[in-house]
Motif scaffolding. Sequence first.
Motif, PDB file in Angstrom:
ATOM      1  N   LEU A 265      -9.295  -3.278  -3.470  1.00  0.00           N
ATOM      2  CA  LEU A 265      -9.828  -1.930  -3.295  1.00  0.00           C
ATOM      3  C   LEU A 265      -8.886  -1.069  -2.456  1.00  0.00           C
ATOM      4  CD1 LEU A 265     -12.215  -0.253  -4.180  1.00  0.00           C
ATOM      5  CD2 LEU A 265     -13.401  -0.956  -2.109  1.00  0.00           C
ATOM      6  N   TYR A 266      -8.138  -1.685  -1.552  1.00  0.00           N
ATOM      7  CA  TYR A 266      -7.188  -0.920  -0.735  1.00  0.00           C
ATOM      8  C   TYR A 266      -6.012  -0.414  -1.575  1.00  0.00           C
ATOM      9  CZ  TYR A 266      -9.797  -2.297   3.373  1.00  0.00           C
ATOM     10  OH  TYR A 266     -10.795  -2.467   4.304  1.00  0.00           O
ATOM     11  N   ASP A 267      -5.681  -1.121  -2.641  1.00  0.00           N
ATOM     12  CA  ASP A 267      -4.663  -0.600  -3.564  1.00  0.00           C
ATOM     13  C   ASP A 267      -5.167   0.679  -4.230  1.00  0.00           C
ATOM     14  OD1 ASP A 267      -2.937  -2.649  -2.981  1.00  0.00           O
ATOM     15  OD2 ASP A 267      -3.277  -3.751  -4.848  1.00  0.00           O
ATOM     16  N   VAL A 268      -6.427   0.680  -4.634  1.00  0.00           N
ATOM     17  CA  VAL A 268      -7.025   1.880  -5.240  1.00  0.00           C
ATOM     18  C   VAL A 268      -7.014   3.023  -4.229  1.00  0.00           C
ATOM     19  CG1 VAL A 268      -9.100   2.868  -6.284  1.00  0.00           C
ATOM     20  CG2 VAL A 268      -8.465   0.515  -6.796  1.00  0.00           C
ATOM     21  N   LEU A 269      -7.339   2.713  -2.982  1.00  0.00           N
ATOM     22  CA  LEU A 269      -7.310   3.729  -1.932  1.00  0.00           C
ATOM     23  C   LEU A 269      -5.890   4.268  -1.750  1.00  0.00           C
ATOM     24  CD1 LEU A 269      -8.820   5.278   0.283  1.00  0.00           C
ATOM     25  CD2 LEU A 269      -8.323   3.360   1.825  1.00  0.00           C
ATOM     26  N   GLY A 270      -4.900   3.388  -1.757  1.00  0.00           N
ATOM     27  CA  GLY A 270      -3.508   3.821  -1.661  1.00  0.00           C
ATOM     28  C   GLY A 270      -3.111   4.709  -2.831  1.00  0.00           C
ATOM     29  N   ASP A 271      -3.540   4.320  -4.037  1.00  0.00           N
ATOM     30  CA  ASP A 271      -3.283   5.146  -5.218  1.00  0.00           C
ATOM     31  C   ASP A 271      -3.880   6.536  -5.033  1.00  0.00           C
ATOM     32  OD1 ASP A 271      -2.213   2.829  -6.326  1.00  0.00           O
ATOM     33  OD2 ASP A 271      -3.983   2.405  -7.548  1.00  0.00           O
ATOM     34  N   PHE A 272      -5.139   6.573  -4.599  1.00  0.00           N
ATOM     35  CA  PHE A 272      -5.859   7.834  -4.421  1.00  0.00           C
ATOM     36  C   PHE A 272      -5.168   8.717  -3.383  1.00  0.00           C
ATOM     37  CE2 PHE A 272      -9.151  10.323  -2.214  1.00  0.00           C
ATOM     38  CZ  PHE A 272      -9.584  11.106  -3.276  1.00  0.00           C
ATOM     39  N   ILE A 273      -4.805   8.135  -2.247  1.00  0.00           N
ATOM     40  CA  ILE A 273      -4.144   8.909  -1.189  1.00  0.00           C
ATOM     41  C   ILE A 273      -2.823   9.475  -1.697  1.00  0.00           C
ATOM     42  CG2 ILE A 273      -2.996   8.728   1.067  1.00  0.00           C
ATOM     43  CD1 ILE A 273      -5.229   6.722   1.834  1.00  0.00           C
TER      44      ILE A 273
ATOM     45  N   LYS B 207       0.838  -1.209   0.000  1.00  0.00           N
ATOM     46  CA  LYS B 207       0.000   0.000   0.000  1.00  0.00           C
ATOM     47  C   LYS B 207       0.869   1.254   0.000  1.00  0.00           C
ATOM     48  CE  LYS B 207      -3.155  -3.029   0.373  1.00  0.00           C
ATOM     49  NZ  LYS B 207      -2.961  -4.024  -0.626  1.00  0.00           N
TER      50      LYS B 207
END
Length: 121
Positions: A103-111, A45
């Motif tokens: 989905l947590y990878d997408v969240l990491g990307d977004f952050i 992440k």
Amino acid sequence: MTANRLRIILPLGFFIFISFIIFLADTADHNFAFRLLGQVPYGDKIAHMVLYGVMALLLNYGLKFKFYRFLGFNMQLGALIVFAFAIIEEGTQYYIPSRSFDLYDVLGDFIGVVLFSLWRR
């Protein structure tokens, strides 16, 4: 090297670098770096945040920190492009046998994109 050349070379070079990382992950070539990240708590992440954040920063720089109105917010165009790329790239993992959608990878990307887009000229 002039600033105009750097505005092209830096984002393009980093995009090639991140494309290579994606290729290695898609082909299940889990080298030393992948194994090392797997041993660090939340290493995957953190890597997502840093890689996509740096890519957004460099693309924002390349686009001279231009803004675009999206969903009622003024957002940097480079950040929008990188986030769209991240969503597409993460979505394709559902169809690649050696990968899995997270989905947590997408969240990491977004952050990462948001944090690295706070820096401006």
